[in-house]
Design an enzyme around this catalytic site. Sequence first.
Site, PDB file in Angstrom:
ATOM      1  N   GLY A   1      38.592  37.067  39.795  1.00  0.00           N
ATOM      2  CA  GLY A   1      38.696  36.981  38.242  1.00  0.00           C
ATOM      3  C   GLY A   1      38.311  38.078  37.432  1.00  0.00           C
ATOM      4  O   GLY A   1      37.519  38.603  38.791  1.00  0.00           O
TER       5      GLY A   1
ATOM      6  N   CYS B   1      37.230  36.760  46.079  1.00  0.00           N
ATOM      7  CA  CYS B   1      36.250  38.060  45.187  1.00  0.00           C
ATOM      8  C   CYS B   1      35.906  37.112  44.138  1.00  0.00           C
ATOM      9  O   CYS B   1      34.281  37.081  45.048  1.00  0.00           O
ATOM     10  CB  CYS B   1      37.986  38.420  44.517  1.00  0.00           C
ATOM     11  SG  CYS B   1      37.328  39.861  43.830  1.00  0.00           S
ATOM     12  N   TYR B   2      35.780  36.733  42.775  1.00  0.00           N
ATOM     13  CA  TYR B   2      35.050  35.855  42.017  1.00  0.00           C
ATOM     14  C   TYR B   2      34.486  34.983  42.423  1.00  0.00           C
ATOM     15  O   TYR B   2      33.384  34.470  41.700  1.00  0.00           O
ATOM     16  CB  TYR B   2      35.963  36.329  40.399  1.00  0.00           C
ATOM     17  CG  TYR B   2      34.679  36.000  39.303  1.00  0.00           C
ATOM     18  CD1 TYR B   2      34.084  37.083  38.526  1.00  0.00           C
ATOM     19  CD2 TYR B   2      34.352  34.098  39.511  1.00  0.00           C
ATOM     20  CE1 TYR B   2      33.358  36.441  38.080  1.00  0.00           C
ATOM     21  CE2 TYR B   2      33.672  34.375  38.141  1.00  0.00           C
ATOM     22  CZ  TYR B   2      33.457  35.139  37.230  1.00  0.00           C
ATOM     23  OH  TYR B   2      32.489  34.173  36.628  1.00  0.00           O
TER      24      TYR B   2
ATOM     25  N   HIS C   1      40.744  39.893  49.545  1.00  0.00           N
ATOM     26  CA  HIS C   1      41.969  39.165  48.796  1.00  0.00           C
ATOM     27  C   HIS C   1      42.680  38.800  50.413  1.00  0.00           C
ATOM     28  O   HIS C   1      43.767  39.622  50.202  1.00  0.00           O
ATOM     29  CB  HIS C   1      42.941  39.837  48.145  1.00  0.00           C
ATOM     30  CG  HIS C   1      42.248  39.439  46.382  1.00  0.00           C
ATOM     31  ND1 HIS C   1      42.231  38.842  45.453  1.00  0.00           N
ATOM     32  CD2 HIS C   1      41.326  40.811  45.775  1.00  0.00           C
ATOM     33  CE1 HIS C   1      41.127  38.748  44.616  1.00  0.00           C
ATOM     34  NE2 HIS C   1      41.195  39.944  44.556  1.00  0.00           N
TER      35      HIS C   1
ATOM     36  N   GLU D   1      45.291  36.312  49.788  1.00  0.00           N
ATOM     37  CA  GLU D   1      46.748  36.102  50.096  1.00  0.00           C
ATOM     38  C   GLU D   1      47.319  36.954  49.680  1.00  0.00           C
ATOM     39  O   GLU D   1      48.296  37.033  49.285  1.00  0.00           O
ATOM     40  CB  GLU D   1      45.940  35.789  48.455  1.00  0.00           C
ATOM     41  CG  GLU D   1      45.963  36.539  47.290  1.00  0.00           C
ATOM     42  CD  GLU D   1      44.198  36.595  47.239  1.00  0.00           C
ATOM     43  OE1 GLU D   1      43.899  36.694  47.999  1.00  0.00           O
ATOM     44  OE2 GLU D   1      43.818  37.334  45.797  1.00  0.00           O
TER      45      GLU D   1
ATOM     46  N   ASP E   1      66.136  26.289  36.821  1.00  0.00           N
ATOM     47  CA  ASP E   1      65.188  25.874  36.652  1.00  0.00           C
ATOM     48  C   ASP E   1      65.920  24.198  36.075  1.00  0.00           C
ATOM     49  O   ASP E   1      65.332  23.250  36.435  1.00  0.00           O
ATOM     50  CB  ASP E   1      63.803  26.547  35.891  1.00  0.00           C
ATOM     51  CG  ASP E   1      63.884  28.004  36.858  1.00  0.00           C
ATOM     52  OD1 ASP E   1      63.926  28.187  37.523  1.00  0.00           O
ATOM     53  OD2 ASP E   1      63.283  28.847  35.750  1.00  0.00           O
TER      54      ASP E   1
END
Length: 524
Positions: free
Chosen positions: A55, A82-83, A180, A182, A238
């Site tokens: 964040g 991270c955050y 990170h 990810e 969608d």
Amino acid sequence: MKNDMIIVLDFGGQYNQLIARRVRECGVYCEVYPYSLPIEDIKRKNPRGIILTGGPNSIYDEKSPKCDRELFSLNIPVLGLCYGAQAITHCLGGKVESAPASEYGKTEVELLKDSALFKDIAGEESLKAESGYVKNICWMSHTDYIVEAPEGFEVIAKTPICPVAAMQCEEKNIYAIQFHPEVMHTRDGEKMLRTFVLDICKCEGTWQMDAFVEEKITQIKETVGDGKVLCALSGGVDSSVCAVMLSKAVGKQLTCVFVDHGLLRKNEAEEVEGVFGANGPYDLNFIKIDAQQRFYDKLAGVTEPEQKRKIIGEEFIRVFEEEAKKIGAVDFLAQGTIYPDIIESGLEDSAVIKSHHNVGGLPDYVDFKEIIEPLRMLFKDEVRKAGLELGIPEHLVYRQPFPGPGLGIRIVGDVTAEKVKIVQEADAIYREEVALAGLDKSISQYFAALTNMRSVGVMGDFRTYDYAVVLRAITTTDFMTAEASQLPWELLSKVTTRIVNEVNGVSRVMYDCTGKPPATIEME
Ligand code: XMP
């Protein structure tokens, strides 16, 4: 599926969407919630693990989002990124400070070999390893850093700047990583997430899209009961997947409203009606509204792109609203909102954003008891997978995106029925030839548009003064940036000849070589 779920708590970072996706790639269902999700709700959802995202805030700012200490007494494994890692540190008594230098981008990190989290990570061959550690490459993006791990934690990674690039409390199954995993630039990052999810959280990793589809159908049945559902169907991927899912759940209690605003591609209205109408395979009510003239009247003489978009969006709402009233007593509105739609406007009030996003801005005053958005946690390619699970034909599932305002934003300048016809015909030829050349699956999006330029030409012995069509083809993964595709000259040449010969009112064809940025994909 319910017992094998990971919850991602969102602290507002830019990679949050990726985390959920990476977890699902491990065969584990995952949902994203705001960081403020009450502990009681977390307990009720009974996840196998919790991931706290990155964040943009500084944890020591009073107003910045914080962790609830109770989160760490639930006996559920937690991973902070991270955050999220700093939030764990702050909450459990460690120390976070502003780093002497920010770290952004690829960074060398030393990982403690023995940590359960870094199992099977060999590190970079080319980097010299220190005893007990392997050197790896990670993706960093931080200004603050953890200077002191909380009591009971062991440091399991460091960088030249970060003394605590990762830490663990094995006893309580709490892990925190400053970088990170990810992001694909972190070497073996996805392996770290997999280890957390499968080994540490002990998820089975057997979740697949079919389980998701079944679960959603059951949920929809429970929610709707014997109520009526209205779905705004555009024929795009969608809304089509959403409609079919609803139809499997509640059958004829569902009414799909398809508005033909006169800005569709050639034959599109017929195709959508063929699939979803009375002769199609699905159990639902289908209403097609022919509203072409209404839209042309409203758009007459309007040239400013944003104004055109607003007019189309607003008129769509009016038509839809009138229809909803005619049907009457509709409790539920179904929308094909997908995850990228939600993040556009922030997760906290996503339900509201959804109702405003998908169909060009549905008004609050259309009185529905509840909005149903079964795809709101999925990405486009995951929605496609769900579509295939539902048995929707591949040609529908793999359709390229088509914007809500349709050809209205592919006709530069004012929109008229004559111009719509030109662009429809030119686009149909282009699509046919691209498919014949076997390129329709490899180009992310391609279409013909109409410039507002007329130029002098000669046909036979006559002077012409007709429009210029522009062909666009782009390659992209996320549609946020794009490159112009390098189409074979023979193809461009054939399409040009056919358009000029077969479409009245066109004397020139151009190819748009511009990427995004600086251009956008659509003309307007
Ligand atoms: P741009 O033109 O912004 O387009 O580069 C990015 C992607 O979004 C699609 N697009 C829209 N889709 N409603 C939609 O549903 C819209 O108003 C809209 N405008 C652009 C565009 O086709 C491309 O795929």
